[in-house]
Design an enzyme around this catalytic site. Sequence first.
Site, PDB file in Angstrom:
ATOM      1  N   ASP A   1     -16.251  -4.412   1.609  1.00 34.97           N
ATOM      2  CA  ASP A   1     -16.361  -3.744   1.015  1.00 34.97           C
ATOM      3  C   ASP A   1     -17.358  -4.847   0.277  1.00 34.97           C
ATOM      4  O   ASP A   1     -16.047  -5.198  -0.182  1.00 34.97           O
ATOM      5  CB  ASP A   1     -14.900  -2.415   0.121  1.00 34.97           C
ATOM      6  CG  ASP A   1     -15.359  -2.233  -0.946  1.00 34.97           C
ATOM      7  OD1 ASP A   1     -17.152  -2.582  -2.031  1.00 34.97           O
ATOM      8  OD2 ASP A   1     -15.000  -1.221  -1.633  1.00 34.97           O
TER       9      ASP A   1
ATOM     10  N   LYS B   1     -21.462  -4.646 -10.350  1.00 37.56           N
ATOM     11  CA  LYS B   1     -20.840  -5.598 -10.936  1.00 37.56           C
ATOM     12  C   LYS B   1     -22.426  -6.673 -11.094  1.00 37.56           C
ATOM     13  O   LYS B   1     -22.139  -7.121 -12.401  1.00 37.56           O
ATOM     14  CB  LYS B   1     -19.570  -5.386 -10.282  1.00 37.56           C
ATOM     15  CG  LYS B   1     -19.167  -5.155 -10.151  1.00 37.56           C
ATOM     16  CD  LYS B   1     -18.218  -4.697 -11.035  1.00 37.56           C
ATOM     17  CE  LYS B   1     -17.345  -2.779 -10.203  1.00 37.56           C
ATOM     18  NZ  LYS B   1     -16.487  -2.659 -10.648  1.00 37.56           N
TER      19      LYS B   1
ATOM     20  N   TRP C   1      -8.342  -1.471  -3.774  1.00 37.63           N
ATOM     21  CA  TRP C   1      -8.630  -0.132  -4.622  1.00 37.63           C
ATOM     22  C   TRP C   1      -8.223   0.783  -5.259  1.00 37.63           C
ATOM     23  O   TRP C   1      -8.349   1.620  -3.761  1.00 37.63           O
ATOM     24  CB  TRP C   1     -10.068  -0.616  -5.444  1.00 37.63           C
ATOM     25  CG  TRP C   1     -11.009   0.563  -6.090  1.00 37.63           C
ATOM     26  CD1 TRP C   1     -10.784   0.211  -6.803  1.00 37.63           C
ATOM     27  CD2 TRP C   1     -12.578   1.299  -5.804  1.00 37.63           C
ATOM     28  NE1 TRP C   1     -11.531   0.789  -7.827  1.00 37.63           N
ATOM     29  CE2 TRP C   1     -12.395   1.541  -6.825  1.00 37.63           C
ATOM     30  CE3 TRP C   1     -12.891   1.580  -4.173  1.00 37.63           C
ATOM     31  CZ2 TRP C   1     -14.413   2.263  -6.723  1.00 37.63           C
ATOM     32  CZ3 TRP C   1     -14.536   1.903  -4.240  1.00 37.63           C
ATOM     33  CH2 TRP C   1     -14.214   2.633  -5.592  1.00 37.63           C
TER      34      TRP C   1
END
Length: 424
Positions: free
Chosen positions: A235, A271, A154
Amino acid sequence: MAFRGLASWRVARRSSGLGARWMSTWWRSVEPAPKDPILGVTDAFLADPSPNKVNVGVGAYRDDNGKPVVLECVRKVERRIAGNLNMEYLPMGGSVKMVEETLKLAYGENAEFINDKRIAAVQSLSGTGACRLFADFQKRFRPDSQIYIPVPTWANHHNIWRDAEVPQRTFHYYHPESRGLDFAALMDDIKNAPNGSFFLLHACAHNPTGVDPSEEQWREISYQFKAKGHFAFFDMAYQGFASGDPERDAKSIRIFLDDGHLIGIAQSYAKNMGLYGQRVGCLSLLCEDEKQAVAVKSQLQQLARPMYSNPPVHGALIVSTILGDPELKKIWLKEVKVMADRIIGMRTALRENIEKLGSPLSWEHVTNQIGMFCYSGMTPEQVDRLRNEFHIYMTRNGRISMAGVTTGNVSYLANAIHEVTKSA
Ligand code: KET
């Protein structure tokens, strides 16, 4: 009197002519920042007046009509708390109840570490805030350490550890030819890193590649981490989006826990609860004992205090209410599965549509990859053509946010992809 009135100061400034010039130099050296590779795509999409435009840039879930979704469990809680919520500050560490429920999702419902109070955890400003808080903590307490980051990752990971002034190293992850995991190179990098290195791992649904290690491979990674005394920072922004089941998606973490690692985790509800703009997340660090956890938590709070003082209250209450109520939690789990399944369905549809057009290339990876993204293999130039000729917006690394693909746009998208890749 030492203090000169404002009016006389203004007169003096005007007459000397110095002030105006002096004042205007403040920001003269500031150049515009480069556009964010992900959020900049949203800006460009919004500015495009075309009625055919498609946004498969940012990883934000859409329903099959391309509309943002507020989950039913969230709606129910909002109705329940409407008017009853006071606007008091949360403690520096955030909502205790939210954090408690969040730890259960990552560490397991009855995890001994939770009962033993060995986890230092604070509510964070979503997943980004959790990563940043950890990076700052790492810098403060292990000032000579570095962070190993997968290639690719990311994009914001690089910004986060850069701004925290932690030097970055990379490790192999993706194998472009096989469009899978470069497991051998990854293991070599783990072995070759100095003992006791910090590694950033994606717990599940790796962004941007959609490629995760298998369970067996996670076990080997964990074993090698143990041998080298490395620290794993997970993460976990997509818990539930890989398999449709948050419990299954925590497998990598559970393997590390079983092996006795002291790990760190960044969790996010952006999300999996659709709480993107609410900024609800959690940073946790598993410690050796309760005393250490108390100390670590107090230091995390001290890092948070001068930055944002304490985290926002509304989203945290939504999360703690849903997870604390078995009925609501059941609804949530169903809704996570619905989101994950719609994405899986769109993978099949996209692949079939491109193949139907007679593409000479293999598109197997579209259905092999998991989570929110398809790492398509398209070049930046092909992505530019999609934008300029077809009003289709995605990040220049060729990442397609599958969450933005719908039955309504999938054939348009497939056509365009075929057009820009067929002569490659
Ligand atoms: N980690 C990963 C791996 C990640 O993909 C995101 C968001 C985050 C953390 C942070 O999410 P937060 O909203 O802070 O909880 N990724 C999507 C959005 C973004 O770039 O901000 C994306 O990749 O599109």
